[in-house]
Design a protein around this motif. Structure first.
Motif, mmCIF file in Angstrom:
data_model
loop_
_atom_site.group_PDB
_atom_site.id
_atom_site.type_symbol
_atom_site.label_atom_id
_atom_site.label_comp_id
_atom_site.label_asym_id
_atom_site.label_seq_id
_atom_site.Cartn_x
_atom_site.Cartn_y
_atom_site.Cartn_z
ATOM 1 N N ASP A 3 -4.691 4.304 13.653
ATOM 2 C CA ASP A 3 -6.201 3.988 13.457
ATOM 3 C C ASP A 3 -6.750 4.209 11.946
ATOM 4 O O ASP A 3 -7.647 3.265 11.511
ATOM 5 C CB ASP A 3 -7.021 4.785 14.287
ATOM 6 N N GLU A 4 -6.218 5.188 11.407
ATOM 7 C CA GLU A 4 -6.519 5.535 9.838
ATOM 8 C C GLU A 4 -6.385 4.508 9.026
ATOM 9 O O GLU A 4 -7.022 3.855 8.175
ATOM 10 C CB GLU A 4 -6.279 6.992 9.535
ATOM 11 N N ILE A 5 -5.109 3.934 9.229
ATOM 12 C CA ILE A 5 -4.620 2.897 8.327
ATOM 13 C C ILE A 5 -5.447 1.614 8.601
ATOM 14 O O ILE A 5 -5.829 1.005 7.658
ATOM 15 C CB ILE A 5 -3.069 2.651 8.271
ATOM 16 N N GLU A 6 -5.599 1.492 9.995
ATOM 17 C CA GLU A 6 -6.305 0.194 10.264
ATOM 18 C C GLU A 6 -7.834 0.213 9.477
ATOM 19 O O GLU A 6 -8.519 -0.742 9.106
ATOM 20 C CB GLU A 6 -6.647 0.088 11.666
ATOM 21 N N ARG A 7 -8.452 1.621 9.728
ATOM 22 C CA ARG A 7 -9.719 1.782 9.022
ATOM 23 C C ARG A 7 -9.715 1.416 7.357
ATOM 24 O O ARG A 7 -10.644 0.786 6.992
ATOM 25 C CB ARG A 7 -10.216 2.910 9.458
ATOM 26 N N ARG A 8 -8.919 1.928 6.912
ATOM 27 C CA ARG A 8 -8.759 2.000 5.278
ATOM 28 C C ARG A 8 -8.019 0.610 4.657
ATOM 29 O O ARG A 8 -8.682 0.353 3.610
ATOM 30 C CB ARG A 8 -7.646 2.970 4.880
ATOM 31 N N HIS A 9 -7.176 -0.047 5.355
ATOM 32 C CA HIS A 9 -6.504 -1.055 4.901
ATOM 33 C C HIS A 9 -6.251 -2.357 5.717
ATOM 34 O O HIS A 9 -5.644 -3.266 5.426
ATOM 35 C CB HIS A 9 -5.154 -0.584 4.351
ATOM 36 N N GLU A 65 -6.921 -5.956 4.294
ATOM 37 C CA GLU A 65 -6.059 -6.123 3.496
ATOM 38 C C GLU A 65 -4.702 -6.236 3.599
ATOM 39 O O GLU A 65 -4.133 -6.895 3.155
ATOM 40 C CB GLU A 65 -6.358 -5.031 2.297
ATOM 41 N N PHE A 110 0.743 -1.317 -0.034
ATOM 42 C CA PHE A 110 0.085 0.045 -0.197
ATOM 43 C C PHE A 110 0.672 1.187 0.223
ATOM 44 O O PHE A 110 0.488 2.303 0.486
ATOM 45 C CB PHE A 110 -0.846 0.118 1.143
#
Length: 220
Positions: free
Chosen positions: A58-64, A67, A31
């Motif tokens: 947290d933002e990366i967890e939410r987005r990816h 995956e 990513f």
């Protein structure tokens, strides 16, 4: 006195921590995210449901998150044949079992990985039970894995044997004493600060000094 020995698997009985760190690094690169390897290594031992937010936010967890976990498994699978047991893994388990302890091999890894690792150490011939990610709602540093391990064998009290700070923290939340080995690449200070009662350089050293630990004799 304890009646159950709870052994972490990854990084404690089989040498996986650096493969996991590299696989996680490569998963983030899918990513175009680059994180420092040392920081990833310090998070290894934390479960897959926790680690992405811990190292990436947290933002990366939410987005990816989902995956990234899939990519981590994909990258780790490429290296799994390189994984070897640590010297003395089976002998240590055998010594602890001979002292009357119930033996649980506690992993929050995927079933296919756990099966492979248990075959490497001939763990199923000794273990009274073992765990996988299917058995817990939340992984380390939450205490679910330790609690589940005790429940699987009707254990009244346990001792956790692990390699990471997360093992010690999870056990401490249930007032379960922990012994640590440095096989995962964590320092003595990191492990003792996380709650380890004793830290050993190797599984062989722990086996030689069992009489000086809570694994000297079972309560059974």
């Amino acid at each position: 006195m304890a009646d159950t020995a709870i052994f972490d698997v990854d990084g404690t009985l089989v040498d996986t921590n650096y493969q996991h760190a590299l696989a996680l690094y490569r998963a983030f690169r899918h990513f175009d995210i680059t994180l420092p390897m040392w920081r990833l290594h310090r998070a290894i031992g934390m479960g897959g449901d926790q680690i992405i937010a811990h190292v990436g936010g947290d933002e990366i967890e939410r987005r990816h998150g989902s995956e990234l976990r899939e990519a981590w498994v994909e990258e780790f699978d490429k290296m799994i044949d390189e994984v070897r047991p640590f010297d003395g893994a089976h002998d240590l388990m055998e010594a602890v079992k001979s002292r009357g302890f119930r033996l649980v091999l506690a992993s929050s890894g995927q079933s296919k990985h756990v099966d492979h690792f248990l075959d490497l150490i001939d763990g199923k011939s000794l273990a009274d039970a073992y765990t996988t990610s299917d058995d817990v709602e939340a992984s380390k540093p939450e205490p679910d894995l330790v609690a589940t391990a005790l429940e699987k064998v009707d254990g009244a009290s346990g001792v956790m044997i692990g390699d990471s700070t997360w093992d010690c923290i999870a056990a401490g939340k249930l007032d379960v004493p922990s012994l640590a080995v440095r096989t995962g690449g964590f320092s003595v200070e990191e492990l003792t600060d996380a709650g380890a009662e004793r830290v050993f350089d190797s599984l062989r050293e722990l086996a030689d000094k069992l009489d000086d630990t809570p694994l000297a004799r079972s309560a059974r």
